[in-house]
Design a protein around this motif. Structure first.
Motif, mmCIF file in Angstrom:
data_model
loop_
_atom_site.group_PDB
_atom_site.id
_atom_site.type_symbol
_atom_site.label_atom_id
_atom_site.label_comp_id
_atom_site.label_asym_id
_atom_site.label_seq_id
_atom_site.Cartn_x
_atom_site.Cartn_y
_atom_site.Cartn_z
ATOM 1 N N SER A 86 43.269 41.781 41.345
ATOM 2 C CA SER A 86 42.665 42.147 42.631
ATOM 3 C C SER A 86 41.977 40.944 43.233
ATOM 4 C CB SER A 86 41.641 43.256 42.416
ATOM 5 O OG SER A 86 40.588 42.781 41.591
ATOM 6 N N TYR A 87 41.664 41.031 44.548
ATOM 7 C CA TYR A 87 41.050 39.888 45.236
ATOM 8 C C TYR A 87 39.635 40.180 45.712
ATOM 9 C CZ TYR A 87 42.718 42.648 49.191
ATOM 10 O OH TYR A 87 42.966 43.684 50.050
ATOM 11 N N LYS A 88 39.171 41.454 45.634
ATOM 12 C CA LYS A 88 37.852 41.749 46.221
ATOM 13 C C LYS A 88 36.720 41.293 45.305
ATOM 14 C CE LYS A 88 38.634 45.034 49.794
ATOM 15 N NZ LYS A 88 38.852 46.421 50.148
ATOM 16 N N THR A 89 36.818 41.634 44.013
ATOM 17 C CA THR A 89 35.775 41.255 43.059
ATOM 18 C C THR A 89 36.454 40.534 41.907
ATOM 19 O OG1 THR A 89 34.570 43.258 43.643
ATOM 20 C CG2 THR A 89 33.906 42.186 41.612
ATOM 21 N N GLU A 90 35.905 39.412 41.490
ATOM 22 C CA GLU A 90 36.533 38.664 40.397
ATOM 23 C C GLU A 90 36.385 39.429 39.079
ATOM 24 O OE1 GLU A 90 36.205 34.308 40.377
ATOM 25 O OE2 GLU A 90 35.285 34.507 42.345
ATOM 26 N N ALA A 91 37.384 39.273 38.202
ATOM 27 C CA ALA A 91 37.366 39.961 36.912
ATOM 28 C C ALA A 91 36.401 39.226 35.984
ATOM 29 C CB ALA A 91 38.770 39.960 36.335
ATOM 30 N N GLY A 92 35.908 39.940 34.980
ATOM 31 C CA GLY A 92 34.976 39.262 34.063
ATOM 32 C C GLY A 92 35.046 39.807 32.650
ATOM 33 N N GLY A 93 35.250 38.910 31.680
ATOM 34 C CA GLY A 93 35.114 39.297 30.270
ATOM 35 C C GLY A 93 36.366 39.829 29.618
ATOM 36 N N GLU A 144 44.963 36.952 50.916
ATOM 37 C CA GLU A 144 43.581 37.457 50.985
ATOM 38 C C GLU A 144 42.579 36.428 50.461
ATOM 39 O OE1 GLU A 144 42.486 40.124 52.417
ATOM 40 O OE2 GLU A 144 44.426 41.003 52.892
ATOM 41 N N ILE A 145 42.919 35.743 49.380
ATOM 42 C CA ILE A 145 41.955 34.785 48.814
ATOM 43 C C ILE A 145 41.851 33.550 49.726
ATOM 44 C CG2 ILE A 145 41.385 33.348 46.792
ATOM 45 C CD1 ILE A 145 42.594 35.632 45.087
ATOM 46 N N LYS A 146 42.966 33.162 50.318
ATOM 47 C CA LYS A 146 42.899 32.037 51.278
ATOM 48 C C LYS A 146 41.995 32.422 52.447
ATOM 49 C CE LYS A 146 47.291 29.689 50.461
ATOM 50 N NZ LYS A 146 48.703 29.631 50.846
ATOM 51 N N SER A 147 42.132 33.648 52.924
ATOM 52 C CA SER A 147 41.323 34.020 54.092
ATOM 53 C C SER A 147 39.843 34.129 53.704
ATOM 54 C CB SER A 147 41.879 35.290 54.755
ATOM 55 O OG SER A 147 41.075 36.389 54.538
ATOM 56 N N LYS A 148 39.548 34.523 52.452
ATOM 57 C CA LYS A 148 38.162 34.556 51.960
ATOM 58 C C LYS A 148 37.537 33.170 52.000
ATOM 59 C CE LYS A 148 36.656 37.550 48.200
ATOM 60 N NZ LYS A 148 36.851 37.964 46.835
ATOM 61 N N TYR A 149 38.332 32.147 51.680
ATOM 62 C CA TYR A 149 37.821 30.769 51.631
ATOM 63 C C TYR A 149 38.154 29.977 52.899
ATOM 64 C CZ TYR A 149 36.422 31.644 46.890
ATOM 65 O OH TYR A 149 35.789 32.175 45.789
ATOM 66 N N GLY A 150 38.582 30.692 53.943
ATOM 67 C CA GLY A 150 38.874 30.050 55.224
ATOM 68 C C GLY A 150 39.971 29.007 55.128
ATOM 69 N N LYS A 151 40.995 29.233 54.285
ATOM 70 C CA LYS A 151 42.074 28.224 54.120
ATOM 71 C C LYS A 151 43.381 28.713 54.713
ATOM 72 C CE LYS A 151 40.116 25.789 50.291
ATOM 73 N NZ LYS A 151 40.320 24.984 49.140
ATOM 74 N N ALA A 167 45.116 36.184 35.038
ATOM 75 C CA ALA A 167 46.029 36.502 36.145
ATOM 76 C C ALA A 167 45.275 36.753 37.455
ATOM 77 C CB ALA A 167 46.901 37.701 35.784
ATOM 78 N N VAL A 168 43.938 36.824 37.379
ATOM 79 C CA VAL A 168 43.113 36.879 38.599
ATOM 80 C C VAL A 168 42.558 35.476 38.869
ATOM 81 C CG1 VAL A 168 41.078 37.916 39.695
ATOM 82 C CG2 VAL A 168 42.477 39.283 38.117
ATOM 83 N N GLU A 169 42.010 34.870 37.809
ATOM 84 C CA GLU A 169 41.399 33.525 37.937
ATOM 85 C C GLU A 169 42.364 32.516 38.550
ATOM 86 O OE1 GLU A 169 38.756 33.671 33.837
ATOM 87 O OE2 GLU A 169 40.264 32.120 34.055
ATOM 88 N N ILE A 170 43.623 32.588 38.159
ATOM 89 C CA ILE A 170 44.590 31.576 38.597
ATOM 90 C C ILE A 170 44.718 31.553 40.131
ATOM 91 C CG2 ILE A 170 46.643 33.084 38.343
ATOM 92 C CD1 ILE A 170 48.151 30.561 37.353
ATOM 93 N N PHE A 171 44.623 32.724 40.761
ATOM 94 C CA PHE A 171 44.731 32.773 42.222
ATOM 95 C C PHE A 171 43.523 32.083 42.870
ATOM 96 C CE2 PHE A 171 47.597 36.290 41.130
ATOM 97 C CZ PHE A 171 48.663 36.009 41.959
ATOM 98 N N TYR A 172 42.319 32.387 42.321
ATOM 99 C CA TYR A 172 41.106 31.783 42.879
ATOM 100 C C TYR A 172 41.127 30.268 42.697
ATOM 101 C CZ TYR A 172 38.752 36.155 43.924
ATOM 102 O OH TYR A 172 38.401 37.349 44.488
#
Ligand code: NAD
Ligand code: AKB
Length: 317
Positions: free
Chosen positions: A175-182, A310-317, A188-193
């Motif tokens: 998912s792109y709204k909240t980063e995964a943790g633990g 979605e992640i690009k738009s979050k970071y204005g890229k 597979a989430v971290e790699i996108f960020y």
């Protein structure tokens, strides 16, 4: 009228599930709670409270005061973190769910419970491909042991006390709204960020590690469909297998590189490799499809495209 309590609402699943539930049941009828403050969207759109699920006295007051009819219990310590503090993770994962199952047995208004299980209930002796609904379950992680014990408790409370508890064995959620943790599937989430922020990622799993995964929208739809299914269709009260997509880090990297050819990836497996190696590679979700109509809309290509957008738009890229 339903009045819904989401516990662990600030987490990866809760932050999206709470908003989806508010759309269906109305903002004021979905109470988000967590140990910590949540994202702004969650706090602004409806009731939000800091509540520790381990505080059983406060929990019972909360449920009675707000006339709660359904609980989604999402608070837990995930696989990677659980291996660092096994007894603490066992205590939190088990005691919190027992507090809630017991509450459902006692409080008349409280009619339905959702509690998530995981592919972590399976272990190295489980058939790894198209793992069936009913099969050998010998998990080797404390997280998996707590999820398997949790499934047994759910079925026990249903059989013994008629508690309507429903559950899904989620695969790794993306998912792109909240980063995964633990967790172990978090790569597979971290790699996108990291791809968007830095153009590079160091993966903590080997490139050929195949795992079952699913895009968050499919998981949220499945969760709500299961909770809304007529009682006679829900024939399993331990937990349902959920079939999404399966891929390795190398396959995910190849898909991301179709959009970002310059992405640099290195592999440095850590303690989570052993966890991943003990889990299935793909899941047979035919029972969930047959009983309550589970559907999957996102494949690897569609999910990758959306995550990057979605992640690009979050970071204005
Ligand atoms: P997460 O770690 O992102 O969120 C859990 C939330 O629970 C956090 O916001 C945390 O602050 C909160 N919490 C922890 N202890 C608490 C306490 N004592 N009282 C109240 N809140 C507390 O986890 P997630 O990824 O959203 O997972 C939710 C559930 O789904 C867990 O049970 C997890 O095991 C299960 N699950 C998740 C995945 C996945 O890929 N995300 C896969 C399989 C199963
Ligand atoms: C984790 O990796 O711990 C979770 C899970 C599959 O239960 N994402």
């Amino acid at each position: 009228m339903e009045r819904i309590l989401v516990i662990g609402a600030a987490g990866q699943i809760g932050s999206e599930l709470t908003l989806a539930l508010r759309k269906i049941y109305g903002n004021d009828n979905v109470f988000a709670t967590d140990l910590r403050m949540g994202p702004k969207e969650l706090i602004d759109s409806g009731p939000y409270y800091v509540l520790d699920v381990m505080d059983d006295k406060r929990l019972i007051h909360f449920v009675i005061r707000h006339r709660i009819t359904q609980i989604y219990h999402l608070a837990a310590v995930l696989s990677g973190n659980a291996e660092k503090l096994p007894l603490q993770a066992w205590h939190i994962n088990m005691q919190s769910m027992l507090n809630i199952l017991d509450l459902a047995k006692e409080v008349e208004d409280l009619k339905k419970i959702f509690w998530p299980s995981s592919i972590a209930v399976f272990g190295p002796s489980t058939p790894p491909y198209q793992t069936p609904q009913n099969t050998v379950m010998e998990p080797t992680t404390v997280y998996g042991i707590s999820k398997l014990a949790g499934e047994r408790w759910c079925e026990y409370y249903n059989l013994k006390f008629g508690v309507d508890v429903r559950s899904i064995r989620y695969p790794g959620l993306i998912s792109y709204k909240t980063e995964a943790g633990g967790g172990t599937t978090d790569y597979a989430v971290e790699i996108f960020y990291e791809a968007v922020r830095n153009g590079a990622y160091e993966c903590f799993l080997r490139e050929d590690t195949e795992l079952p995964m699913m895009f968050m929208d499919d998981a949220i739809s499945a969760t709500i469909n299961l909770m809304e299914a007529p009682a006679e269709k829900v024939k399993i009260h331990s937990s349902y297998n959920l079939e999404g997509i399966s891929f390795t880090p190398a396959q995910l990297v190849a898909e991301i590189r179709k959009h970002m050819p310059e992405l640099a990836v290195t592999y440095k497996p850590d303690f989570r490799q052993a966890i991943a190696d003990s889990w299935p590679k793909s899941i047979d979700g035919s029972v969930a499809r047959e009983h309550w109509g589970m559907e999957v809309k996102y494949d690897l290509a569609r999910m990758t495209e959306l995550m990057l957008r979605e992640i690009k738009s979050k970071y204005g890229k």
